[in-house]
Design an enzyme around this catalytic site. Structure first.
Site, short mmCIF file in Angstrom:
data_model
loop_
_atom_site.label_atom_id
_atom_site.label_comp_id
_atom_site.label_asym_id
_atom_site.label_seq_id
_atom_site.Cartn_x
_atom_site.Cartn_y
_atom_site.Cartn_z
N SER A 165 -47.46 29.35 -20.46
CA SER A 165 -46.95 28.82 -19.19
C SER A 165 -45.60 28.19 -19.42
O SER A 165 -45.31 27.68 -20.51
CB SER A 165 -47.92 27.77 -18.63
OG SER A 165 -47.35 27.08 -17.53
N LYS A 195 -50.72 24.77 -23.50
CA LYS A 195 -49.93 26.00 -23.50
C LYS A 195 -48.84 25.96 -24.58
O LYS A 195 -48.46 27.00 -25.14
CB LYS A 195 -49.33 26.24 -22.12
CG LYS A 195 -50.37 26.54 -21.04
CD LYS A 195 -51.25 27.73 -21.41
CE LYS A 195 -52.20 28.10 -20.29
NZ LYS A 195 -53.00 29.31 -20.61
N TYR A 217 -52.35 20.33 -19.51
CA TYR A 217 -52.32 21.78 -19.44
C TYR A 217 -51.10 22.31 -20.19
O TYR A 217 -51.18 23.25 -20.98
CB TYR A 217 -52.28 22.22 -17.97
CG TYR A 217 -52.14 23.70 -17.73
CD1 TYR A 217 -53.24 24.54 -17.86
CD2 TYR A 217 -50.92 24.25 -17.35
CE1 TYR A 217 -53.12 25.91 -17.62
CE2 TYR A 217 -50.79 25.61 -17.11
CZ TYR A 217 -51.90 26.43 -17.24
OH TYR A 217 -51.77 27.78 -17.01
#
Length: 265
Positions: free
Chosen positions: A157, A174, A170
């Site tokens: 991401s 990533k 998150y």
């Protein structure tokens, strides 16, 4: 092909880069994973897709074609599910050539100070450790007549490359996945290529909280003036999986509508 087709992500007719090949795509009952599976099938390949919901998975398989696709329901971080999915891939199609580690979660929304430790561990288990396990097990299963696993694409991401408000952990997961990609690319060469994609906001269920109710405002942050669609990621994924990228490994390709060329996104 018209210039506006390129800008809107409407690629030309697919080739046959996956003729005789088999890909396993995790987290592919909808969204980006399903778009990648569709692309592989459209280019002559066969796919095994995974997802947590058996009903949604069955619908996806029906759309792909039961003769070209197989669905195996389960959780990406469950060892039994991984073993079953890989075994059924080889049993059904006789080989395994490509792996897409697309399954991912983000149950935490807010500043890092508010992320519960148990939730943080779960994010790492699914987004990072499971990707490592899927890759190791796929490499082991692909030895023999298929001459080894050809390629892996990990779904990272843009959040893994910079600070991202409210989805910070998150992004941490990533970033770890991006580094995992580099390490695996080195260790698995020359047989298996390993690359990653780092999308910005793509209109999927996972990303809905980032744009729902304010899509036009969110899109203004992107030079291309729109959010991503699953097909915008499927094309680059197909390139990295295919032999067109035969001399590309250990790379993370940003698929972000130009967001990364600006100071903030």
């Amino acid at each position: 092909m018209a210039d506006d087709d390129v800008a809107r992500g409407n690629g030309g007719a697919p080739g046959r880069r996956f003729e005789g090949r088999v890909a396993l795509v995790t987290g592919a009952s909808r969204g980006i994973g399903l778009a990648i599976a569709r692309r592989v099938v459209a280019e002559g390949g066969r796919v095994v897709i995974t997802g947590r919901d058996a009903g949604t998975l069955d619908e996806a398989v029906a759309g792909l074609g039961a003769d070209r696709a197989l669905g195996v329901a389960g959780k990406a971080d469950d060892a039994g599910h991984r073993a079953a999915a890989i075994a059924r891939t080889v049993e059904r199609f006789g080989r395994l050539d490509h792996l897409v580690n697309n399954a991912g979660i983000n149950p935490a929304y807010g500043p890092l100070a508010q992320v519960e430790t148990g939730v943080a561990r779960k994010i790492l288990e699914v987004n990072v450790i499971a990707a490592l396990e899927w890759t190791r097990e796929a490499v082991a299963a692909a030895t023999g007549p298929a001459a080894g696993l050809r390629s892996v694409v990990n779904m990272a991401s843009l959040a893994g490359t910079t600070s991202a408000s409210n989805i910070g952990f998150y992004g941490v997961s990533k970033a770890a996945l991006i580094n995992l990609t580099v390490q695996l690319a080195d260790e698995l060469a020359p047989v298996t290529r390993v690359n990653a994609l780092a999308p910005a906001v793509v209109k999927t269920k996972l990303a809905r909280a980032l744009y729902e109710g304010r899509e036009e405002e969110a899109a203004r942050a992107y030079p291309l003036r729109r959010l991503g669609e699953p097909d915008d990621v499927a094309g680059p994924a197909a390139f990295l999986l295919s032999d067109d990228a035969a001399w590309v490994t250990g790379q993370t390709l940003l698929v972000d509508g130009g967001a990364s060329v600006r100071a903030a996104w």
